[in-house]
Design a protein around this motif. Structure first.
Motif, PDB file in Angstrom:
ATOM      1  N   LEU A  17     -45.920   6.795  -1.916  1.00 56.67           N
ATOM      2  CA  LEU A  17     -46.454   7.183  -0.619  1.00 56.67           C
ATOM      3  C   LEU A  17     -47.960   6.993  -0.534  1.00 56.67           C
ATOM      4  O   LEU A  17     -48.578   7.399   0.451  1.00 56.67           O
ATOM      5  N   ASP A  31     -48.683   1.421   2.133  1.00 56.17           N
ATOM      6  CA  ASP A  31     -48.512   1.747   3.540  1.00 56.17           C
ATOM      7  C   ASP A  31     -47.693   0.689   4.280  1.00 56.17           C
ATOM      8  O   ASP A  31     -46.850   1.013   5.121  1.00 56.17           O
ATOM      9  N   TRP A  80     -43.778   1.847   2.946  1.00 59.99           N
ATOM     10  CA  TRP A  80     -43.607   2.786   4.053  1.00 59.99           C
ATOM     11  C   TRP A  80     -43.047   2.097   5.294  1.00 59.99           C
ATOM     12  O   TRP A  80     -42.096   2.586   5.905  1.00 59.99           O
ATOM     13  N   SER A  92     -40.424   5.258   5.649  1.00 61.20           N
ATOM     14  CA  SER A  92     -40.645   6.120   6.813  1.00 61.20           C
ATOM     15  C   SER A  92     -39.318   6.650   7.349  1.00 61.20           C
ATOM     16  O   SER A  92     -39.221   7.800   7.798  1.00 61.20           O
ATOM     17  N   ASN A  98     -45.731  11.081   9.556  1.00 57.01           N
ATOM     18  CA  ASN A  98     -46.370   9.858   9.082  1.00 57.01           C
ATOM     19  C   ASN A  98     -46.609   9.929   7.575  1.00 57.01           C
ATOM     20  O   ASN A  98     -46.466  10.987   6.961  1.00 57.01           O
ATOM     21  N   ARG A  99     -46.971   8.802   6.982  1.00 54.95           N
ATOM     22  CA  ARG A  99     -47.121   8.725   5.531  1.00 54.95           C
ATOM     23  C   ARG A  99     -48.173   9.702   5.014  1.00 54.95           C
ATOM     24  O   ARG A  99     -47.961  10.384   3.996  1.00 54.95           O
ATOM     25  N   LYS A 100     -49.291   9.810   5.713  1.00 53.54           N
ATOM     26  CA  LYS A 100     -50.367  10.687   5.255  1.00 53.54           C
ATOM     27  C   LYS A 100     -49.926  12.147   5.223  1.00 53.54           C
ATOM     28  O   LYS A 100     -50.240  12.875   4.277  1.00 53.54           O
ATOM     29  N   ASN A 153     -47.500  12.682   2.305  1.00 56.22           N
ATOM     30  CA  ASN A 153     -48.229  12.624   1.037  1.00 56.22           C
ATOM     31  C   ASN A 153     -49.070  13.883   0.840  1.00 56.22           C
ATOM     32  O   ASN A 153     -49.164  14.423  -0.275  1.00 56.22           O
TER      33      ASN A 153
END
Length: 226
Positions: A119, A124, A128, A134, A145-147, A150
């Protein structure tokens, strides 16, 4: 008193010292605190197990769809050095045990740190977006979202590793982490989160003993170093 001295030697002076510091050098209270830390750690086993197993299986499913079942061996998919080393180590260990190098066995051998590293910003686009990770978090109806994923998983991984290495965890905001473990598991697969919640003993263990208030602030930095 001798039994406490013997047990202190078994744990190491440095490790037990964190509990002694928190309990004003009262060995009996320090032993109680150590035992409490063990019980609270054990109470998080079911939720962490549900999260870790569900995460790796959901990731494996999505990456297999995008890159094939042996995605971990495909050029350019997994690029971080430590992850490549983890894959190689899993393959070497399986070969040494004379076991077939099946995707299922290799995937099961990879660490939680391996999966959470998928992640990172590095992946990204490749994992992802194009790899479909995702989608792995949308089973519960959310679209994180990925952020954000994580950001939640990083402290959970740190907590999980401290538990695995039998280290103090009482200074963590454990109720928050317990909620987050169940939340992310729900994103991945609601039924797994329901199972984890049903079998978690965290609430009864933690709140009954008011563990969050038992570790003095002055001891926290000492605990972090042990």
């Amino acid at each position: 008193m001798s039994e406490f001295t013997d047990f202190e030697a078994a744990l190491s002076t440095e490790r037990f010292g964190a509990y002694m510091l928190s309990c004003d050098n009262d060995r009996s209270k320090a032993m109680d605190l150590y035992t409490l830390n063990t019980r609270v750690s054990a109470s998080l086993y079911a939720p962490l197990q549900a999260l870790e197993v569900t995460l790796r299986n959901r990731f494996h499913h999505q990456l297999s769809e995008a890159y094939g079942e042996d995605w971990y061996d495909q050029h350019g998919v997994i690029t971080q050095l430590f992850q490549r080393q983890k894959i190689l180590s899993a393959q070497v260990d399986l070969a040494a045990s004379q076991k077939q190098l099946t995707p299922g066995r290799i995937v099961a051998s990879l660490t939680f740190g391996f999966w959470t590293s998928c992640l990172s910003f590095t992946y990204d686009d490749s994992l992802w977006r194009r790899g479909g990770l995702s989608k792995a978090f949308m089973a519960g109806g959310e679209k994180p979202n990925r952020k954000s994923v994580n950001r939640v998983l990083t402290p959970i991984r740190q907590l999980r590793n401290r538990i695995a290495h039998h280290e103090p965890i009482l200074y963590f905001d454990l109720p928050k982490h317990h909620r987050n473990i169940l939340m992310v598991t729900h994103w991945l697969m609601p039924i797994a989160a329901e199972w984890a919640a049903a079998h978690s003993t965290f609430a009864s263990t933690y709140y009954r003993t008011i563990a969050a208030q038992m570790l003095k602030p002055a001891a926290r930095e000492e605990v972090r170093r042990t």
